[in-house]
Design an enzyme around this catalytic site. Structure first.
Site, PDB file in Angstrom:
ATOM      1  N   SER A   1       0.833  -1.202   0.000  1.00  0.00           N
ATOM      2  CA  SER A   1       0.000   0.000   0.000  1.00  0.00           C
ATOM      3  C   SER A   1       0.863   1.246   0.000  1.00  0.00           C
ATOM      4  O   SER A   1       1.993   1.246   0.505  1.00  0.00           O
ATOM      5  CB  SER A   1      -0.863  -0.013   1.260  1.00  0.00           C
ATOM      6  OG  SER A   1      -1.406   1.267   1.518  1.00  0.00           O
TER       7      SER A   1
ATOM      8  N   TYR B   1      -0.828   0.146  10.190  1.00  0.00           N
ATOM      9  CA  TYR B   1      -1.085  -0.537   8.924  1.00  0.00           C
ATOM     10  C   TYR B   1       0.093  -0.343   7.953  1.00  0.00           C
ATOM     11  O   TYR B   1       0.623  -1.302   7.393  1.00  0.00           O
ATOM     12  CB  TYR B   1      -2.369   0.024   8.315  1.00  0.00           C
ATOM     13  CG  TYR B   1      -2.731  -0.501   6.954  1.00  0.00           C
ATOM     14  CD1 TYR B   1      -3.359  -1.732   6.808  1.00  0.00           C
ATOM     15  CD2 TYR B   1      -2.484   0.254   5.808  1.00  0.00           C
ATOM     16  CE1 TYR B   1      -3.717  -2.202   5.552  1.00  0.00           C
ATOM     17  CE2 TYR B   1      -2.838  -0.212   4.552  1.00  0.00           C
ATOM     18  CZ  TYR B   1      -3.448  -1.439   4.430  1.00  0.00           C
ATOM     19  OH  TYR B   1      -3.798  -1.896   3.183  1.00  0.00           O
TER      20      TYR B   1
ATOM     21  N   LYS C   1       2.756  -3.173   6.494  1.00  0.00           N
ATOM     22  CA  LYS C   1       2.974  -3.374   5.058  1.00  0.00           C
ATOM     23  C   LYS C   1       4.452  -3.167   4.701  1.00  0.00           C
ATOM     24  O   LYS C   1       5.031  -3.926   3.930  1.00  0.00           O
ATOM     25  CB  LYS C   1       2.092  -2.420   4.243  1.00  0.00           C
ATOM     26  CG  LYS C   1       0.597  -2.740   4.289  1.00  0.00           C
ATOM     27  CD  LYS C   1       0.266  -4.029   3.541  1.00  0.00           C
ATOM     28  CE  LYS C   1      -1.230  -4.266   3.408  1.00  0.00           C
ATOM     29  NZ  LYS C   1      -1.542  -5.578   2.806  1.00  0.00           N
TER      30      LYS C   1
END
Lengths: 321, 321
Positions: free
Chosen positions: A123, A147, A151
């Site tokens: 992402s 998050y 990633k």
């Protein structure tokens, strides 16, 4: 070809499995078997030309990854993730699914001792402020969310496992996918889709950030093309740099709304109500606005050129069925 | 102050514990207790002005980190690591100690629910080719070794835990420490010290790379100062960027040998025998040659200005005792 899709019940996983079922081919080769795995039962794609298994389990458990690799799938799509808003609120679940889940999968491949192609959906949230106007692949990953951290860590792991030839990995830094079909999810980016999708259906939508907010988008259609391209490409061209910035479109919320007016009419725009949410605004403020995806473009990845195209793709792919 | 040093039996950990014992103070505050932890029994520093515990355990085991935090140390130095050469050869031990070890420690702090200062020794091995002539902190961490991968992942984790105020973390990207005292270890960088230390003792040393090889160095004395500075600094100045490029000196092996000749005489230089080792040369070729450490310098970190100084520091600190 034996193919494994982890996250098959998600928006992108579902589209991918449908596309594989419709084509029956990947990279010009016949698909013999498809495993659709997720934490929830994925719906089998209609009329498959090959055998399909649906497996339900928790990628945070090492044994699930081992089970998924029993048939030694030659192509693995790892799309499963706890989304950004939820990973920020639920520390443990985020790390367990997004980091440990990837690691369990990678380790399971290592123990099987074969070298599948492994495509990982990363992402743009790996990047955090401050950043340059256009973010290249040489720019530091300094995420400002858990998050994004998970990633970025998984990207590093994928790179090391690929360097050691444990698998043939490709990590795709997907733009925010817009317009997402279906219901809103817990992603902090969900409103970007809501403000287009809901008004097109005649439903109201809340805008939690200012119209000046600029972000980096691609349609679900483009994201699907990215995944297929990553499965088919010659990874020899990647060298030791296994992570790719995916192409996208840099637009502001204001420009999105102008596109909505052109494509959906002024009544649609009237259904958007601005109600600022500092929690969402803060997360979005820390997200990148524009990426340099020239390396991916040279490798055959491409996205939309304007937001009207993105809205029309949504109407064609979703409302016509 | 209660202080925990993990990796206390290592070269840097030993120097740190000695310095703490000699001063009895850290950041102007009295030290009440020191815990020296390592996989091997650390030697207690002589004449401590405070109580000292020596703990032996495996940081790859979650329970060891929990044990280490029982006294809720206010300052934690996490220096324990499997070195680069060994982490490259032994995949599992490297990940277990360097990645899982850091995570177990970070998680143990999270469960204790207090916010100690946590100083983590990272490495310039987080960077990999291709890189610019001078590597700034905005440059991507794209390691080409498993060791560098593990350090880069731990940096990301430290940043996220600090952002969430679980602890007050600082990661120091240490230059290659030269001249290391004592015996050669399994680090691929060990020869940089061997070719200075051994000839100064009248012993022969092997040079496994070409004289053109350029690298980034600081003395053990500087590294010790970095650790103390990181314990004492105001971390408010770091913002969300908890990782610092440490200052160092960019020199070639040829320049190091010229310094050795100036400080140790031509006989010393005659003890260096070149025997090229492609395994070592390949690892070193992928390491950075010069970093931009201006942010750390502005925060009060400083290193040597020429290699003669580094050799003289070695003679003063090691051979005079």
């Amino acid at each position: 070809m034996d193919i494994l899709v982890i996250g098959a019940a998600g928006m992108l996983g579902r589209k991918l499995c449908e596309a594989l079922s419709q084509k029956g081919l990947i990279g010009g080769r016949q698909i013999a078997h498809l495993t659709m795995a997720d934490a929830f039962p994925a719906e089998k794609s209609p009329n498959p030309e090959f055998s399909t298994d649906v497996l339900v389990g928790d990628i945070g458990e090492p044994s699930f990854a081992q089970q998924l690799l029993a048939s030694r799938p030659q192509i693995i799509f790892h799309l499963a993730a706890i989304v950004s808003g939820q990973a920020e609120k639920d520390f443990e679940t985020g790390y367990r699914t997004n980091l440990d889940g990837a690691r369990h999968l990678f380790e399971a491949v290592r123990w099987r001792q074969y070298q599948p192609r492994l495509i990982f959906s990363s992402s743009i949230a790996v990047f955090g402020k401050p950043f340059p106007t256009v973010i290249g692949e040489d720019y530091v990953t300094r995420p400002l969310t858990s998050y994004g951290t998970q990633k970025a860590m998984a990207e590093l792991l994928l790179n090391d496992f690929s360097r050691r030839e444990i698998f043939d990995g490709v990590a795709l830094r997907l733009p925010t996918i817009c317009v997402r079909p279906g219901k809103p999810n817990q992603a902090a980016s969900g409103f970007f889709s809501n403000i287009i999708r809901e008004p097109l259906k005649g439903e109201p939508a809340l805008l939690p950030v200012s119209r000046e907010a600029r972000h980096w988008f691609a349609s679900p259609r483009s994201a699907l093309r990215f995944l297929l391209r990553a499965a088919e490409m010659d990874t020899g061209d990647l060298g030791s740099r296994r992570t790719l910035n995916m192409p996208g479109l840099s637009v502001t919320v204001g420009e999105m709304i102008e596109s909505l007016e052109r494509v959906g009419g002024p009544d649609a725009v009237g259904l958007i109500e601005t109600r600022l949410d500092p929690f969402i605004q803060k997360i979005v403020d820390n997200w990148p606005q524009k990426l340099d995806a020239s390396r991916a473009e040279a490798l055959g990845f491409s996205a939309e050129k304007n937001f009207d195209e993105i809205i029309r793709a949504h109407i064609e792919d979703e409302t016509a069925r």
